[in-house]
Design a protein around this motif. Structure first.
Motif, PDB file in Angstrom:
ATOM      1  N   GLN A  42       0.828  -1.207   0.000  1.00 60.52           N
ATOM      2  CA  GLN A  42       0.000   0.000   0.000  1.00 60.52           C
ATOM      3  C   GLN A  42       0.862   1.256   0.000  1.00 60.52           C
ATOM      4  N   GLU A  43       1.916   1.267   0.790  1.00 63.58           N
ATOM      5  CA  GLU A  43       2.822   2.418   0.823  1.00 63.58           C
ATOM      6  C   GLU A  43       3.511   2.606  -0.527  1.00 63.58           C
ATOM      7  N   ALA A  44       3.910   1.507  -1.155  1.00 65.15           N
ATOM      8  CA  ALA A  44       4.553   1.592  -2.468  1.00 65.15           C
ATOM      9  C   ALA A  44       3.590   2.144  -3.517  1.00 65.15           C
ATOM     10  N   HIS A  45       2.335   1.695  -3.495  1.00 69.42           N
ATOM     11  CA  HIS A  45       1.346   2.201  -4.450  1.00 69.42           C
ATOM     12  C   HIS A  45       1.109   3.699  -4.265  1.00 69.42           C
ATOM     13  N   MET A  46       1.046   4.143  -3.025  1.00 65.72           N
ATOM     14  CA  MET A  46       0.861   5.584  -2.771  1.00 65.72           C
ATOM     15  C   MET A  46       2.058   6.369  -3.297  1.00 65.72           C
ATOM     16  N   TRP A  47       3.275   5.885  -3.052  1.00 64.54           N
ATOM     17  CA  TRP A  47       4.491   6.547  -3.531  1.00 64.54           C
ATOM     18  C   TRP A  47       4.522   6.594  -5.056  1.00 64.54           C
ATOM     19  N   LEU A  48       4.205   5.453  -5.688  1.00 67.79           N
ATOM     20  CA  LEU A  48       4.197   5.403  -7.148  1.00 67.79           C
ATOM     21  C   LEU A  48       3.129   6.320  -7.740  1.00 67.79           C
ATOM     22  N   GLU A  49       1.995   6.412  -7.088  1.00 68.45           N
ATOM     23  CA  GLU A  49       0.939   7.309  -7.556  1.00 68.45           C
ATOM     24  C   GLU A  49       1.406   8.763  -7.483  1.00 68.45           C
ATOM     25  N   GLN A  50       2.143   9.118  -6.445  1.00 71.69           N
ATOM     26  CA  GLN A  50       2.706  10.477  -6.337  1.00 71.69           C
ATOM     27  C   GLN A  50       3.663  10.756  -7.494  1.00 71.69           C
ATOM     28  N   LEU A  51       4.502   9.776  -7.819  1.00 71.99           N
ATOM     29  CA  LEU A  51       5.437   9.944  -8.943  1.00 71.99           C
ATOM     30  C   LEU A  51       4.682  10.035 -10.267  1.00 71.99           C
ATOM     31  N   ARG A  52       3.636   9.220 -10.425  1.00 70.60           N
ATOM     32  CA  ARG A  52       2.842   9.256 -11.651  1.00 70.60           C
ATOM     33  C   ARG A  52       2.197  10.625 -11.821  1.00 70.60           C
ATOM     34  N   ILE A  53       1.672  11.165 -10.733  1.00 70.44           N
ATOM     35  CA  ILE A  53       1.058  12.492 -10.784  1.00 70.44           C
ATOM     36  C   ILE A  53       2.099  13.558 -11.106  1.00 70.44           C
ATOM     37  N   ALA A  54       3.297  13.428 -10.545  1.00 71.02           N
ATOM     38  CA  ALA A  54       4.378  14.374 -10.857  1.00 71.02           C
ATOM     39  C   ALA A  54       4.703  14.336 -12.349  1.00 71.02           C
ATOM     40  N   ALA A  55       4.721  13.136 -12.926  1.00 73.80           N
ATOM     41  CA  ALA A  55       4.979  13.014 -14.366  1.00 73.80           C
ATOM     42  C   ALA A  55       3.838  13.646 -15.165  1.00 73.80           C
ATOM     43  N   LEU A  56       2.605  13.368 -14.768  1.00 72.50           N
ATOM     44  CA  LEU A  56       1.449  13.952 -15.463  1.00 72.50           C
ATOM     45  C   LEU A  56       1.469  15.472 -15.392  1.00 72.50           C
ATOM     46  N   ASP A  57       1.880  16.013 -14.244  1.00 72.47           N
ATOM     47  CA  ASP A  57       1.985  17.461 -14.093  1.00 72.47           C
ATOM     48  C   ASP A  57       3.015  18.060 -15.046  1.00 72.47           C
ATOM     49  N   CYS A  58       3.967  17.241 -15.477  1.00 71.01           N
ATOM     50  CA  CYS A  58       4.980  17.692 -16.442  1.00 71.01           C
ATOM     51  C   CYS A  58       4.558  17.388 -17.879  1.00 71.01           C
ATOM     52  N   GLY A  59       3.332  16.897 -18.047  1.00 72.06           N
ATOM     53  CA  GLY A  59       2.833  16.600 -19.381  1.00 72.06           C
ATOM     54  C   GLY A  59       3.281  15.254 -19.917  1.00 72.06           C
ATOM     55  N   ILE A  60       3.705  14.360 -19.031  1.00 72.83           N
ATOM     56  CA  ILE A  60       4.200  13.054 -19.447  1.00 72.83           C
ATOM     57  C   ILE A  60       3.177  11.981 -19.097  1.00 72.83           C
ATOM     58  N   GLU A  61       2.774  11.201 -20.090  1.00 76.09           N
ATOM     59  CA  GLU A  61       1.893  10.068 -19.840  1.00 76.09           C
ATOM     60  C   GLU A  61       2.661   9.042 -19.014  1.00 76.09           C
ATOM     61  N   ALA A  62       2.072   8.575 -17.917  1.00 75.91           N
ATOM     62  CA  ALA A  62       2.780   7.658 -17.024  1.00 75.91           C
ATOM     63  C   ALA A  62       1.828   6.667 -16.374  1.00 75.91           C
ATOM     64  N   ASP A  63       2.354   5.469 -16.137  1.00 80.85           N
ATOM     65  CA  ASP A  63       1.650   4.483 -15.342  1.00 80.85           C
ATOM     66  C   ASP A  63       2.682   3.748 -14.506  1.00 80.85           C
ATOM     67  N   PHE A  64       2.215   2.798 -13.709  1.00 80.87           N
ATOM     68  CA  PHE A  64       3.169   2.062 -12.897  1.00 80.87           C
ATOM     69  C   PHE A  64       2.742   0.623 -12.676  1.00 80.87           C
ATOM     70  N   ILE A  65       3.739  -0.179 -12.340  1.00 78.08           N
ATOM     71  CA  ILE A  65       3.547  -1.577 -11.990  1.00 78.08           C
ATOM     72  C   ILE A  65       4.283  -1.803 -10.679  1.00 78.08           C
ATOM     73  N   CYS A  66       3.606  -2.465  -9.755  1.00 79.57           N
ATOM     74  CA  CYS A  66       4.205  -2.817  -8.472  1.00 79.57           C
ATOM     75  C   CYS A  66       3.901  -4.286  -8.227  1.00 79.57           C
ATOM     76  N   GLU A  67       4.914  -5.110  -8.172  1.00 83.68           N
ATOM     77  CA  GLU A  67       4.737  -6.552  -7.994  1.00 83.68           C
ATOM     78  C   GLU A  67       5.737  -7.074  -6.972  1.00 83.68           C
ATOM     79  N   THR A  68       5.439  -8.223  -6.434  1.00 81.32           N
ATOM     80  CA  THR A  68       6.405  -8.942  -5.609  1.00 81.32           C
ATOM     81  C   THR A  68       7.167  -9.853  -6.552  1.00 81.32           C
ATOM     82  N   ALA A  69       8.441  -9.560  -6.731  1.00 84.67           N
ATOM     83  CA  ALA A  69       9.228 -10.302  -7.715  1.00 84.67           C
ATOM     84  C   ALA A  69      10.712 -10.017  -7.519  1.00 84.67           C
ATOM     85  N   ASP A  70      11.527 -10.825  -8.181  1.00 86.11           N
ATOM     86  CA  ASP A  70      12.956 -10.550  -8.248  1.00 86.11           C
ATOM     87  C   ASP A  70      13.124  -9.345  -9.168  1.00 86.11           C
ATOM     88  N   PRO A  71      13.656  -8.229  -8.662  1.00 86.27           N
ATOM     89  CA  PRO A  71      13.678  -7.013  -9.473  1.00 86.27           C
ATOM     90  C   PRO A  71      14.458  -7.147 -10.777  1.00 86.27           C
TER      91      PRO A  71
END
Length: 171
Positions: A77-106
């Motif tokens: 949940q904390e990671a999703h909130m952080w990623l959403e903040q980054l996605r919004i920051a990108a959108l504010d700069c006019g950049i289309e953005a999405d994110f993926i958060c998984e439990t995996a070997d990075p």
């Protein structure tokens, strides 16, 4: 041709903050879209004491498992909130953005997402691990630079202006 699809590998460190900033600037100049990728990792030794206690009967294994699952859910949940903040920051700069958060070997997951998404570029930070620590823990940026199906930019954590480019392509 400009890099239209930029995958940004993140891990909530200063190195990944620098990688995000680098990718954002690059995306703005190339009118690219970005995909933020974050891997929750499972550390089997994180609750070693509790597992040993469960093994000798001081706590039930169900209780230990429930606590681990709750802690993992909290981190997700904390990671999703952080990623959403980054996605919004990108959108504010006019950049289309999405994110993926998984439990995996990075290392492997980043390369797989880059391949599945047909990324043109992967931007990853380098935490600066050296010596024994790098040997034991490995280096996500090194693995990605050697195995990604596209170009890779490794952004150093020391705030230097030098970035490492890798064009290793799997054949």
């Amino acid at each position: 041709m400009a890099d239209q699809k930029i995958l940004v590998a993140l891990d909530q460190t200063s190195a990944s903050n620098l990688a995000f900033d680098y990718a954002l600037k690059l995306a703005q100049s190339n009118q690219s879209q970005i995909r933020l990728v974050y891997c929750l990792t499972v550390n089997p030794y994180e609750n070693l004491g509790a597992m040993i206690d469960a093994g000798v009967g001081l706590h039930s294994s169900t209780e230990v498992q429930q606590k681990e699952e709750a802690a993992h859910l909290q981190r997700a949940q904390e990671a999703h909130m952080w990623l959403e903040q980054l996605r919004i920051a990108a959108l504010d700069c006019g950049i289309e953005a999405d994110f993926i958060c998984e439990t995996a070997d990075p290392s492997r997951f980043i390369c797989q997402v880059a391949d599945d998404w047909n990324a043109d570029l992967v931007v990853v930070g380098n935490s600066g691990k050296e010596g024994l620590k790098k040997l034991i823990l490995g280096s996500v940026s090194q693995y990605v630079a050697n195995h990604a199906p596209c170009k890779v930019v490794v952004v150093p954590s020391d705030h230097s202006s030098e970035v490492e480019f890798s064009t290793h392509l799997i054949s």
